[in-house]
Design a protein around this motif. Structure first.
Motif, PDB file in Angstrom:
ATOM      1  N   ARG A   8       0.822  -1.194   0.000  1.00  0.00           N
ATOM      2  CA  ARG A   8       0.000   0.000   0.000  1.00  0.00           C
ATOM      3  C   ARG A   8       0.863   1.254   0.000  1.00  0.00           C
ATOM      4  N   THR A   9       1.944   1.226   0.763  1.00  0.00           N
ATOM      5  CA  THR A   9       2.831   2.384   0.804  1.00  0.00           C
ATOM      6  C   THR A   9       3.445   2.655  -0.558  1.00  0.00           C
ATOM      7  N   ARG A  10       3.899   1.576  -1.242  1.00  0.00           N
ATOM      8  CA  ARG A  10       4.474   1.766  -2.567  1.00  0.00           C
ATOM      9  C   ARG A  10       3.424   2.276  -3.546  1.00  0.00           C
ATOM     10  N   GLN A  11       2.193   1.746  -3.435  1.00  0.00           N
ATOM     11  CA  GLN A  11       1.145   2.184  -4.338  1.00  0.00           C
ATOM     12  C   GLN A  11       0.792   3.637  -4.083  1.00  0.00           C
ATOM     13  N   ASP A  12       0.714   4.027  -2.800  1.00  0.00           N
ATOM     14  CA  ASP A  12       0.427   5.421  -2.489  1.00  0.00           C
ATOM     15  C   ASP A  12       1.519   6.321  -3.024  1.00  0.00           C
ATOM     16  N   ALA A  13       2.775   5.895  -2.842  1.00  0.00           N
ATOM     17  CA  ALA A  13       3.881   6.708  -3.332  1.00  0.00           C
ATOM     18  C   ALA A  13       3.800   6.852  -4.843  1.00  0.00           C
ATOM     19  N   ALA A 106      -4.563   9.646  -1.725  1.00  0.00           N
ATOM     20  CA  ALA A 106      -3.150   9.302  -1.570  1.00  0.00           C
ATOM     21  C   ALA A 106      -2.320  10.544  -1.258  1.00  0.00           C
ATOM     22  N   VAL A 107      -2.639  11.669  -1.923  1.00  0.00           N
ATOM     23  CA  VAL A 107      -1.925  12.922  -1.652  1.00  0.00           C
ATOM     24  C   VAL A 107      -2.157  13.369  -0.212  1.00  0.00           C
ATOM     25  N   GLN A 108      -3.397  13.244   0.259  1.00  0.00           N
ATOM     26  CA  GLN A 108      -3.715  13.644   1.630  1.00  0.00           C
ATOM     27  C   GLN A 108      -2.978  12.773   2.641  1.00  0.00           C
ATOM     28  N   GLU A 109      -2.943  11.457   2.389  1.00  0.00           N
ATOM     29  CA  GLU A 109      -2.215  10.568   3.298  1.00  0.00           C
ATOM     30  C   GLU A 109      -0.728  10.911   3.318  1.00  0.00           C
ATOM     31  N   GLN A 110      -0.159  11.170   2.135  1.00  0.00           N
ATOM     32  CA  GLN A 110       1.255  11.537   2.082  1.00  0.00           C
ATOM     33  C   GLN A 110       1.497  12.850   2.815  1.00  0.00           C
ATOM     34  N   TYR A 111       0.592  13.796   2.662  1.00  0.00           N
ATOM     35  CA  TYR A 111       0.734  15.083   3.353  1.00  0.00           C
ATOM     36  C   TYR A 111       0.677  14.895   4.872  1.00  0.00           C
ATOM     37  N   VAL A 112      -0.246  14.040   5.323  1.00  0.00           N
ATOM     38  CA  VAL A 112      -0.347  13.788   6.773  1.00  0.00           C
ATOM     39  C   VAL A 112       0.930  13.133   7.285  1.00  0.00           C
ATOM     40  N   ARG A 113       1.470  12.166   6.511  1.00  0.00           N
ATOM     41  CA  ARG A 113       2.723  11.523   6.939  1.00  0.00           C
ATOM     42  C   ARG A 113       3.869  12.534   6.987  1.00  0.00           C
ATOM     43  N   ASP A 114       3.988  13.348   5.945  1.00  0.00           N
ATOM     44  CA  ASP A 114       5.062  14.342   5.931  1.00  0.00           C
ATOM     45  C   ASP A 114       4.873  15.381   7.026  1.00  0.00           C
ATOM     46  N   ARG A 115       3.634  15.758   7.292  1.00  0.00           N
ATOM     47  CA  ARG A 115       3.369  16.718   8.367  1.00  0.00           C
ATOM     48  C   ARG A 115       3.733  16.124   9.725  1.00  0.00           C
ATOM     49  N   GLN A 339      11.417  20.213   3.525  1.00  0.00           N
ATOM     50  CA  GLN A 339      11.346  20.164   2.062  1.00  0.00           C
ATOM     51  C   GLN A 339      10.258  19.209   1.588  1.00  0.00           C
ATOM     52  N   ALA A 340      10.215  18.022   2.220  1.00  0.00           N
ATOM     53  CA  ALA A 340       9.179  17.050   1.844  1.00  0.00           C
ATOM     54  C   ALA A 340       7.781  17.602   2.128  1.00  0.00           C
ATOM     55  N   LEU A 341       7.631  18.311   3.260  1.00  0.00           N
ATOM     56  CA  LEU A 341       6.325  18.882   3.597  1.00  0.00           C
ATOM     57  C   LEU A 341       5.936  19.971   2.607  1.00  0.00           C
ATOM     58  N   GLU A 342       6.911  20.771   2.183  1.00  0.00           N
ATOM     59  CA  GLU A 342       6.620  21.819   1.203  1.00  0.00           C
ATOM     60  C   GLU A 342       6.146  21.221  -0.123  1.00  0.00           C
ATOM     61  N   ILE A 343       6.828  20.136  -0.557  1.00  0.00           N
ATOM     62  CA  ILE A 343       6.416  19.468  -1.792  1.00  0.00           C
ATOM     63  C   ILE A 343       5.021  18.865  -1.619  1.00  0.00           C
ATOM     64  N   ALA A 344       4.789  18.211  -0.475  1.00  0.00           N
ATOM     65  CA  ALA A 344       3.473  17.599  -0.235  1.00  0.00           C
ATOM     66  C   ALA A 344       2.379  18.656  -0.166  1.00  0.00           C
ATOM     67  N   GLN A 345       2.691  19.809   0.432  1.00  0.00           N
ATOM     68  CA  GLN A 345       1.701  20.880   0.521  1.00  0.00           C
ATOM     69  C   GLN A 345       1.386  21.443  -0.867  1.00  0.00           C
ATOM     70  N   ALA A 346       2.425  21.585  -1.712  1.00  0.00           N
ATOM     71  CA  ALA A 346       2.189  22.054  -3.079  1.00  0.00           C
ATOM     72  C   ALA A 346       1.323  21.058  -3.841  1.00  0.00           C
ATOM     73  N   ARG A 347       1.616  19.740  -3.658  1.00  0.00           N
ATOM     74  CA  ARG A 347       0.778  18.725  -4.296  1.00  0.00           C
ATOM     75  C   ARG A 347      -0.664  18.811  -3.798  1.00  0.00           C
ATOM     76  N   GLN A 348      -0.808  19.031  -2.493  1.00  0.00           N
ATOM     77  CA  GLN A 348      -2.148  19.105  -1.921  1.00  0.00           C
ATOM     78  C   GLN A 348      -2.914  20.297  -2.489  1.00  0.00           C
ATOM     79  N   GLU A 349      -2.261  21.447  -2.584  1.00  0.00           N
ATOM     80  CA  GLU A 349      -2.926  22.635  -3.115  1.00  0.00           C
ATOM     81  C   GLU A 349      -3.291  22.447  -4.585  1.00  0.00           C
ATOM     82  N   GLU A 350      -2.368  21.870  -5.356  1.00  0.00           N
ATOM     83  CA  GLU A 350      -2.657  21.615  -6.764  1.00  0.00           C
ATOM     84  C   GLU A 350      -3.814  20.631  -6.917  1.00  0.00           C
TER      85      GLU A 350
END
Length: 421
Positions: A8-13, A106-115, A339-350
């Motif tokens: 699941r982690t690989r698929q989310d990534a 998946a983007v939201q989960e990644q953002y929560v993990r990075d946060r 840096q990872a959080l900034e990228i995840a936040q940009a993905r989330q906003e997009e």
């Protein structure tokens, strides 16, 4: 369970790094109004010259020219094509929305993990910067976090460094003279002397750093809960000699034996008699130490070397605060997490912007279809008016001109009545 989690982690990534293709509505096809207007004008003039058309026929109740029926059929085809286009776009938009929902999760989960990773790293840095050393030791916070600069460094390390330099000034000649007879080459003497300095100065210094780390980590068996909370990112793992206390306590014994060996070598060099031959005459120089003088020399040499090793160890212990290394590592992790959080936040906003675009399109789809339907109806009404004007104008009959608007109005009213029903 672990395999499923990893999958699941690989698929989310993969979903996060490779978003679905971005969907955009296609351009709506409309009739060629210029061609329709030109054809209607020419067809009106041509129909007016037909022998089957005259003023009496136009005055007939319910009469409609044939081309008006053709235009009405073309209007119906254009409206059906418009509805088909919007149905196709609605289906594509809903499919894109469903794919976006999965990607957005998946983007939201990644953002929560990075946060979460960022907050944990930030908390560790704050604890290391603000709080003192939490385990056994000198109770100092990280010297990097103190921000005391050169003054703090001199206050903490100045005296041991000064004492170490003084002792080395005395000991370097002793090391050199001790190994002087160990080879014919002078370079060998220098090599052995430098090796002794490394063994009795830099070795204890690094040993002191490891000893300090062992001090910081002993007694952690009762704090396993906090270790589990920090994990490998914290200070839960002892590295180097700090994780091998048996070797940590065995090294001083080896050093003491090495110190005794160096002292004995030096005593042999200065306690033996020396013979010098000059012009056939042999001069014997008595030993420099004998009796109680030998005992005092042994004490002096041992004291010099042992104090050198102890001061080097203490200097290493003071400079080896594990908080310093932990803080460097945690600051690097915090930087990477930011840096990872900034990228995840940009993905989330997009992702949010794209989702809002899809939602707005689907919400206004009926309104857009009504606008285009009205545009097609208005366009065909205008084409039919052009046709009737060309037809009546070509007849050149005042009576016929009075009936042309009524024929057109009756034709268009029947179309809109059927559309409403």
């Amino acid at each position: 369970m672990a395999v499923k989690s990893l999958t699941r982690t690989r698929q989310d990534a993969h979903d996060v790094t490779v978003p679905p293709a971005r969907w955009r509505p296609a351009h709506v096809r409309l009739p060629d109004w210029a061609a329709l207007r030109s054809r209607a004008e020419s067809r009106g003039a041509a129909d007016a010259g037909s022998k089957a058309l005259d003023t009496v026929t136009i005055k007939t109740q319910g009469f409609e020219p044939q081309h008006l029926l053709v235009l009405d059929a073309e209007r119906q085809l254009a409206l059906e094509d418009l509805n088909a286009q919007f149905q196709e776009q609605e289906l594509a938009a809903r499919s894109a929305q469903a794919a976006h929902v999965r990607h957005s999760e998946a983007v939201q989960e990644q953002y929560v993990r990075d946060r979460t990773a960022y907050e944990m790293a930030h908390g560790r840095v704050e604890r290391l910067e603000l709080g003192p050393s939490r385990w056994v030791g000198d109770g100092r916070p990280s010297s990097i976090a103190l921000g005391g600069g050169l003054r703090e460094m001199l206050r903490l390390w100045g005296v041991p460094v000064l004492l170490l330099l003084v002792l080395l000034t005395i000991e370097v000649p002793i090391y050199y003279a001790t190994f002087l007879a160990w080879g014919d080459a002078t370079i060998m003497t220098y090599a052995l002397a430098v090796g002794a300095i490394f063994v009795f100065v830099f070795g204890p210094h690094m040993y002191g750093r490891s000893f300090r780390e062992w001090q910081e980590h002993r007694g952690r068996r009762g704090r396993r809960a906090e270790d589990d909370e920090e994990g490998e990112g914290g200070r839960g793992r002892r590295r180097g000699l700090a994780g091998r206390p048996v070797i940590l306590f065995l090294i001083p014994v080896i050093w003491l034996a090495a110190i005794g060996a160096v002292v004995s070598l030096r005593l042999v060099a200065i306690s033996g008699t020396t013979e010098i031959r000059l012009s056939g005459t042999t001069i014997t120089i008595p030993p420099a130490t004998e009796g109680w003088k030998l005992f005092a020399t042994v004490v002096l040499f041992l004291a010099l070397m042992i104090f050198t090793a102890l001061i080097a160890t203490e200097l290493g212990r003071r400079t080896g605060n594990p908080n310093d290394r932990d803080l460097k590592e945690q600051r690097m992790k915090l930087h990477r997490a930011a840096q990872a959080l900034e990228i995840a936040q940009a993905r989330q906003e997009e992702s949010d912007r794209y989702g809002a675009e899809l939602g707005d399109y689907l919400a206004t789809l009926k309104q857009k279809r009504d606008v285009y339907t009205a545009q097609i109806d208005g366009g065909f009404d205008h084409v039919e008016t052009i046709y009737m004007d060309a037809l009546i104008g070509a007849l050149d009959d005042p009576d016929a001109s009075r009936y042309g608007p009524a024929i057109l109005d009756r034709h268009q009213r029947r179309h809109y009545t059927q559309a409403d029903s």
